[in-house]
Scaffold this active site. Structure first.
Site, PDB file in Angstrom:
ATOM      1  N   CYS A  88     -16.488 -18.815  54.001  1.00  0.00           N
ATOM      2  CA  CYS A  88     -16.118 -20.050  54.704  1.00  0.00           C
ATOM      3  C   CYS A  88     -15.792 -19.743  56.169  1.00  0.00           C
ATOM      4  O   CYS A  88     -16.656 -19.283  56.907  1.00  0.00           O
ATOM      5  CB  CYS A  88     -14.969 -20.750  53.977  1.00  0.00           C
ATOM      6  SG  CYS A  88     -14.731 -22.455  54.512  1.00  0.00           S
ATOM      7  N   HIS A 124     -17.611 -21.626  48.907  1.00  0.00           N
ATOM      8  CA  HIS A 124     -16.559 -20.830  48.274  1.00  0.00           C
ATOM      9  C   HIS A 124     -17.045 -20.337  46.913  1.00  0.00           C
ATOM     10  O   HIS A 124     -16.964 -21.086  45.937  1.00  0.00           O
ATOM     11  CB  HIS A 124     -15.305 -21.692  48.083  1.00  0.00           C
ATOM     12  CG  HIS A 124     -14.571 -21.951  49.354  1.00  0.00           C
ATOM     13  ND1 HIS A 124     -13.643 -21.075  49.866  1.00  0.00           N
ATOM     14  CD2 HIS A 124     -14.629 -22.979  50.225  1.00  0.00           C
ATOM     15  CE1 HIS A 124     -13.156 -21.548  50.998  1.00  0.00           C
ATOM     16  NE2 HIS A 124     -13.739 -22.708  51.252  1.00  0.00           N
ATOM     17  N   GLU A 131     -15.618 -18.430  44.958  1.00  0.00           N
ATOM     18  CA  GLU A 131     -14.468 -18.376  44.037  1.00  0.00           C
ATOM     19  C   GLU A 131     -14.124 -19.742  43.465  1.00  0.00           C
ATOM     20  O   GLU A 131     -13.312 -19.840  42.553  1.00  0.00           O
ATOM     21  CB  GLU A 131     -13.264 -17.750  44.751  1.00  0.00           C
ATOM     22  CG  GLU A 131     -12.509 -18.645  45.736  1.00  0.00           C
ATOM     23  CD  GLU A 131     -13.150 -18.776  47.117  1.00  0.00           C
ATOM     24  OE1 GLU A 131     -14.334 -18.413  47.284  1.00  0.00           O
ATOM     25  OE2 GLU A 131     -12.460 -19.260  48.035  1.00  0.00           O
TER      26      GLU A 131
END
Lengths: 194, 251
Positions: free
Chosen positions: A77, A175, A177
């Site tokens: 990001c 992202h 994650e």
């Protein structure tokens, strides 16, 4: 394998640590240059505003370290955006790893882009086992245009770089994650990259 | 293509889910972490946790819950309820929340929005607005819709955007709990007048209501609680149906 998440006070790093844990690895948070240099894999996170994040990076003396790292580095990001040459956000000089200027989405689309978008034109081992047009999660107001170093594209009003790669440096605008099983696959791919 | 988001909302009190949920296959239906995990696997795009505790320990309990959710869940989540300071937000983000939502405290102190956006970035600041119509005018309400203010919904929403909010979660108190559909007219006007994403909330009763709020209401995301908790709507069925109506969803 030693995985270090660079901790320079910019953003939600807990989630990255947990995502790596769910993959069966351990990551440490660190701002210690020696520990970062010694890692097998380095993750360079970042959320928030670019100029203040860059200032924090400078304050911790890591702005000169990151571009010199030799092991695989993944910017996520804002981390990816700071690895670029420049970003319009806060008129901020970046680390210059990727040869591109980050610019703001124009108001033809809602800004920030928040939600799940697709990735395509995948061109890297980072996306091994990932299909074209799978969904990933993004939250951002600025983007890197498509360049030679682009390894994945998303579309939001226009096509832009949703991932970049140069030498040992990787960056994702999305992202991993937070991108469910697709994100986990991508993160896993990064962790096993040689 | 950016997809429309389906967002289940969990009410939390003292670290536990409040409203009854009908998940027979759950070991502990009161555990928000288990429920969050079920929803993320079922295809939810995002989760909202709304804390309604009023105890001394609420901050600590909530921070602990957020950490447990972040540990387990691989989709983004927002935390709201009683957030009134930079310290509150810092603690929640540090523990793994992706976004926070502020409501009454922003009305009482609008500068809070600027301060939060400046410190943490617009992308993680959602402003929740509860409103209902009084004499044909949409008025902002506080305390879960109980206390009316003089604020006009559309003027306040514009101010919220100008102050740096990344997103608005609009709940129509006229529609909430009715299961009669979302406030699409007001939602469409918000989307037209603002350039940040709008989450529709209040009124979900069936699948067509979601389709309507995305098409007529121009909403970017739709939030609901009981229709999901009581399994009246399965997220996968919902998304399949939306896709049939050419609404972009993540399937």
């Amino acid at each position: 394998m030693k995985i270090v998440i660079i901790n320079y006070g910019a953003g939600n790093i807990q989630s990255i640590k947990f995502a790596i844990q769910r993959l069966g690895y351990e990551a440490v948070l660190s701002s210690d240059p020696e520990e970062i240099k010694a890692a097998d894999k380095v993750i360079f996170p970042g959320v928030g505003e670019a100029s203040s994040a860059m200032q924090k990076l400078k304050d911790s003396g890591l702005d000169t370290l990151v571009p010199k790292l030799k092991q695989p580095v993944l910017g996520i990001c804002l981390g990816m955006q700071l690895m670029c040459k420049y970003t319009e956000e806060g008129d901020t000089q970046g680390l210059g790893i990727f040869d591109v200027d980050v610019v703001r989405f124009d108001n033809q689309v809602k800004v920030p882009q928040i939600g799940w978008n697709q990735i395509e034109s995948l061109q890297s081992n980072l996306f091994l086992g990932v299909e074209e047009k799978e969904y990933i999660y993004l939250v951002h107001s600025y983007y890197a245009p498509v360049i030679n170093e682009t390894i994945a594209v998303s579309n939001y009003g226009l096509p832009y770089s949703t991932a970049l790669h140069k030498d040992n440096f990787y960056g994702t605008q999305f992202h991993p994650e937070k991108s469910s099983v697709v994100g986990e696959k991508i993160l896993k791919n990064f962790l096993i990259i040689k | 293509m950016l997809t429309k988001r389906i967002v289940p909302c969990l009410d939390i009190k003292n670290g536990r889910t409040v409203k009854g949920v009908n998940f027979v296959d759950l070991r502990d239906a009161g555990d928000p972490v288990e429920l969050a995990d079920v929803y993320s696997k079922a295809g939810a795009d995002e989760l909202v946790f709304l804390d309604i505790s009023a105890t001394e320990e609420r901050r600590k309990t909530l921070a602990n819950l957020v950490l447990r959710v972040a540990e387990k869940v691989n989709i983004p989540f927002t935390v709201g309820g009683g957030i009134s300071s930079i310290e509150d937000v810092d603690m929640l983000l540090q523990n793994g929340a992706d976004k926070v939502s502020v409501n009454s405290s922003a009305v009482k102190n609008p500068q809070l929005i600027n301060d939060l956006a400046g410190k943490f970035g617009s992308q993680c600041i959602t402003v929740a607005i509860d409103a209902k119509q009084i004499d044909g005018k949409w008025k902002v309400h506080l305390v879960g819709g109980k206390v009316p203010t003089e604020l006009d919904l559309f003027e306040w929403a514009k101010e919220v955007e100008d102050r740096g909010a990344g997103e608005i979660l609009f709940t129509s108190m006229d529609h909430d709990g009715t299961k009669d559909g979302f406030a699409n007219e007001a939602l469409a006007r918000l989307s037209q007048e603002l350039n940040i994403p709008i989450i529709a909330s209040g009124g979900a009763g069936n699948i067509q209501h979601f389709a309507d709020t995305f098409i007529e209401g121009k909403a970017d995301a739709a939030l609901a609680a009981s229709v999901f908790h009581f399994k009246e709507i399965e997220i996968k069925n919902l998304k399949t149906e939306l896709q049939k109506q050419n609404i972009p969803v993540r399937l």
